[in-house]
Design an enzyme around this catalytic site. Structure first.
Site: not given
Ligand code: BEZ
Length: 214
Positions: A51, A128
């Site tokens: 993110c 997402r």
């Molecule tokens: C992330 O790195 O954005 C992420 C990875 C796994 C679960 C939630 C967010």
């Protein structure tokens, strides 16, 4: 077993549900964005690596979205104060300011209304999603990625530009198109028109130059 209500799923062509929420740019309503294109996107959680990479990339590309008359709006379950602390850290770590609004959706009310998660989800970790809304607030395209895979800003810009090209219904966008490449003409739809074409296949497959946003 308790029954759960059926999941709401926003479909292409649906008007996006309005909402009012707190954001990093103050209170905002979706309806404030009428008249502009909008990319509304959710992310699983603040302070996570993928993110963070997306927000850095989107903040750097904000001018390219603005040049297409498109606003950006992010959303997650995290609180407004979490968003603000994360944005401050992104500013200090990467030297970029995220100045598009990030909405807090602590009750998942917006996420559920948009079908970003299942109705019976207990957290938003899988979210997402990206919604491309036209100036009338109508959903024109959406994408859904798993938490582990970051979105491509170039692809978001490509989808937005393609949607803008087809918006008035005068052309179609072929496979692998990028701005400047030829577009496709809308097929002829009557015998009178198709018999006038020089070559047999021209009525359904004719390329036309991309004249840009005009
Ligand atoms: C992330 O790195 O954005 C992420 C990875 C796994 C679960 C939630 C967010």
């Amino acid at each position: 077993m308790e029954s759960t209500p059926p999941a709401t799923m926003l479909r292409l062509g649906d008007e996006a549900p309005n909402f009012t929420a707190r954001s990093t740019q103050g209170p905002i309503s979706l309806s404030d964005y009428r008249g502009r294109w909008l990319v509304l996107f959710s992310h699983p959680a603040d302070f996570t690596p993928v993110c963070t990479s997306e927000f850095v990339a989107l903040a750097k590309a904000a001018g390219e979205f603005a040049a297409l008359d498109c606003a950006l709006m992010a959303l997650s379950v995290d609180s407004l104060y979490s968003h603000l602390a994360w944005i401050r850290l992104i500013h200090d770590m990467f030297g970029v300011t995220v100045d598009f609004p990030i909405i807090e959706d602590p009750t998942l009310e917006i996420a559920r209304a948009y079908g970003m998660i299942g109705c019976d989800a207990v957290d938003a970790a899988a979210v997402r999603t990206t919604y491309f809304l036209d100036p009338d607030g109508v959903l024109r395209a959406s994408t859904c990625y798993p938490a582990e895979v970051g979105r491509s800003v170039d692809e978001m810009l490509r989808i937005l530009t393609a949607l803008q090209r087809v918006h008035r219904g005068s052309c179609l966008v072929p496979a692998n198109w990028t701005p400047g490449d030829d577009l496709l003409r809308v097929p002829r739809a009557s015998v009178a028109e198709i018999v006038k074409e020089k070559n047999a296949g021209d009525w359904f497959y004719t390329t036309i130059p991309d004249k840009g946003a005009a």
